[in-house]
Design an enzyme around this catalytic site. Structure first.
Site, PDB file in Angstrom:
ATOM      1  N   GLU A 142      -4.256   3.715  -4.660  1.00  0.00           N
ATOM      2  CA  GLU A 142      -5.001   2.461  -4.572  1.00  0.00           C
ATOM      3  C   GLU A 142      -6.492   2.747  -4.452  1.00  0.00           C
ATOM      4  O   GLU A 142      -7.231   2.598  -5.402  1.00  0.00           O
ATOM      5  CB  GLU A 142      -4.501   1.627  -3.382  1.00  0.00           C
ATOM      6  CG  GLU A 142      -5.070   0.232  -3.365  1.00  0.00           C
ATOM      7  CD  GLU A 142      -4.376  -0.671  -2.350  1.00  0.00           C
ATOM      8  OE1 GLU A 142      -4.769  -1.829  -2.256  1.00  0.00           O
ATOM      9  OE2 GLU A 142      -3.459  -0.210  -1.641  1.00  0.00           O
ATOM     10  N   GLU A 418      -3.342   0.737   8.884  1.00  0.00           N
ATOM     11  CA  GLU A 418      -3.314  -0.515   8.135  1.00  0.00           C
ATOM     12  C   GLU A 418      -2.568  -1.599   8.915  1.00  0.00           C
ATOM     13  O   GLU A 418      -2.971  -2.755   8.944  1.00  0.00           O
ATOM     14  CB  GLU A 418      -2.601  -0.265   6.802  1.00  0.00           C
ATOM     15  CG  GLU A 418      -2.514  -1.458   5.892  1.00  0.00           C
ATOM     16  CD  GLU A 418      -2.021  -1.076   4.505  1.00  0.00           C
ATOM     17  OE1 GLU A 418      -2.317  -1.830   3.571  1.00  0.00           O
ATOM     18  OE2 GLU A 418      -1.347  -0.041   4.350  1.00  0.00           O
TER      19      GLU A 418
END
Length: 565
Positions: A142, A418
């Site tokens: 990502e 996260e």
């Protein structure tokens, strides 16, 4: 044959290996952020990223190699394919940490080991993800410039690193990507490699929020001038999304991303329970308000009035649609719905007070734990601070159990995660594939650590006027200090408490002034550089309340001593 090396720090960069090999053999280098229970690599969270380097030996003997055209996010390195007669040594592997070229800008430390670890996790997470652009994560397939993550971390980033130029360069990319859309849309990823046709509330607002944060921090008006049209266009994007109900946009949002304990009935659990219509209207109002403030700085008085009126109109529509006498009318009460309403000034004054009490109720129901995702978390300390609920914020910050900042530290984290629950020693890794162990958004608490725990904040853009106002909580801490490189020089605030006495050392840089708020109820007990405050000619005693005494001082170094109870 294979060997695993633990670098003891989740980081970003490349390995530098010195390994004995046989000619023609292939050295395989693999990376992982953590190990599974059986000591094998946890790589599920890398998704499709192979995260593997290869080196073929041209001759027998010790080879030295560092990959040049890649970077990895890792704490563990596995080597295989080396000379099978050799015994692995720690000297075989070194790791080179990489990040964009900026210097340290501030420091924070305290008497609490886990709070210091949190500071370390915040700063490592920032450096690791500030690699040419502010990435959401550095390790998986990502590594994108998510705008929402960026806008929540900007103030904390500016405290810790001199990222002024880093941010302005990225904002230029943001404006270039925005200009490709006729309706003012700010892509939720910059650079916009996905070419998505959706903007997201709370994400695209980076176009307005980050320039304002940079200006407040550095006093740089250029960033406001460069971003002004872009900020107005983003507000116009909200306006273009208003359909049936005046001032209430209908659009896309990632919501209060990764809020803990989402309702089981939610189709998109990652987006949390705060309805996206609430988030659209709240950030629409907030961005309109900031554009009004930016217009004031730039001397554009018509725009200043226009956007102030817009903020008021959106606020009225927001309150009417989502609140009743300060109570959120949604299907599930959330901390974030209250935080947005209070922080963005969207309720009538008497209802705001009621909303504050409802927020406190929600926090109490959560046993004084946070219940916020990416959008609510950075606002939580600011709202509680403004309410004077500083001890409650300490309680929340120093919680050890999920969801909390120390929870990840108790599970061995060396960077921010996260998710609030990416991993636990008891039940292992979060089963969802999206599980980065190096994500900076929740590090936004760093701003409060500087501004409130150490007590160092700004009263005028660029720290032309400084506020020193630590509020110690001796249940958790006996000392804390922070320093910051401002345009004018170093500003610092450092305190410790011994035997009910507060020792506060303050540095005020040249060409600035400071307000020092001393948390004491006994003004007679205050000594300044060894002399009773009343006898000090250079000091202006400006205010005294039942909780603190305020001094106005010029540049200089001050040693303050006072009774603390």
């Amino acid at each position: 044959n294979s060997a695993v090396f633990n670098l003891k720090q989740n980081m970003v960069g490349v390995p530098k290996v010195k390994v004995p090999m046989k000619k023609g053999d292939t050295l395989k280098i693999r990376f992982s952020e953590m190990l599974l229970k059986d000591k094998t690599f946890y790589t599920k969270n890398y998704r499709s990223a192979k995260s593997t380097d290869y080196y073929i030996a041209a001759k027998d003997g010790v080879i030295e190699y560092a990959p040049k055209f890649t970077f990895h996010g890792f704490q563990y390195i596995e080597l295989s394919g080396y000379d099978k007669d050799a015994k692995p040594k720690t000297t075989w592997v070194q790791a080179v940490a990489q990040h964009s070229n900026f210097d340290k800008n501030g420091s924070f430390t305290s008497s609490h080991k886990k709070l210091n670890q949190l500071q370390s996790n915040i700063t490592w997470g920032l450096r690791d993800n500030f690699f040419d652009i502010p990435t959401d994560c550095p390790q998986r397939d990502e590594r994108l410039g998510w705008t929402g993550d960026a806008q929540v971390i900007a103030p904390t980033a500016l405290f810790n690193y001199n990222t002024h130029a880093f941010w302005t360069a990225w904002l230029q990319s943001l404006r270039e990507n925005q200009s490709e859309h006729k309706n003012g849309l700010v892509p939720y990823i910059v650079p916009d490699v996905i070419q998505n046709k959706n903007g997201s509330s709370g994400w695209g607002d980076a176009a307005v929020i980050i320039p304002w944060d940079i200006y407040k921090f550095t006093g740089d008006i250029t960033v406001l001038e460069e971003s002004y049209e872009s900020a107005k266009k983003w507000v116009a994007y909200y306006q273009s999304k208003v359909r049936k109900q005046p001032f209430l946009p209908k659009m896309h949002s990632f919501g209060d991303w990764l809020q803990p304990y989402p309702s089981k009935t939610l189709k998109k659990a990652n987006r949390g329970d705060t309805p996206k219509d609430v988030i659209h209207a709240a950030f629409f109002a907030h961005s309109a308000n900031l554009v009004s403030k930016i217009a004031a700085v730039l001397g554009k008085t018509d725009d200043e009035k226009k956007y102030k009126t817009l903020h008021k109109s959106v606020a009225n529509a927001f309150e009417k649609a989502f609140f009743n006498e300060g109570r959120f009318t949604g299907t599930k009460q959330t901390q974030t719905s209250y935080l947005l309403a209070i922080h963005f000034n969207l309720l009538k004054p008497e209802n705001k007070l009621k909303a504050q009490n409802y927020l406190l109720e929600e926090i109490k129901k959560a046993d004084n734990h946070l219940g916020t995702g990416f959008l609510g978390t950075p606002i939580l300390p600011k709202v509680l601070d403004n309410m004077g609920e500083i001890d409650l914020m300490y309680e929340i910050l120093f919680k050890e159990t999920y969801p909390s900042w120390f929870y990840s530290i108790n599970q061995g984290a060396t960077t921010m995660w996260e998710r609030w629950n990416s991993f636990s020693k008891e039940s292992g890794f979060n089963t969802q594939s999206m599980n980065s162990l190096n994500h900076y958004a929740y590090g936004a608490i760093g701003q409060w650590m500087y501004e409130r725990i150490a007590g160092l904040s700004s009263l005028a853009p660029g720290y032309k006027k400084i506020k020193i106002a630590p509020i110690p909580n001796t249940k958790f801490l006996t000392s804390a200090s922070a320093s910051l490189n401002t345009l004018y020089g170093t500003a610092s605030s450092s305190w410790k408490i011994e035997n009910n006495t507060l020792y506060l050392n303050v540095e005020v840089p040249p060409n600035t002034t400071a307000e020092i708020h001393i948390p004491t109820t006994q003004k007679e007990s205050i000594l300044l550089n060894g002399i009773a405050v009343k006898k000090n000619k250079n000091i202006n005693l400006v205010a005294f309340s039942n909780t603190s005494l305020t001094l106005l001082v010029k540049a200089g170094t001050y040693k303050i001593q006072s009774n603390f109870k």
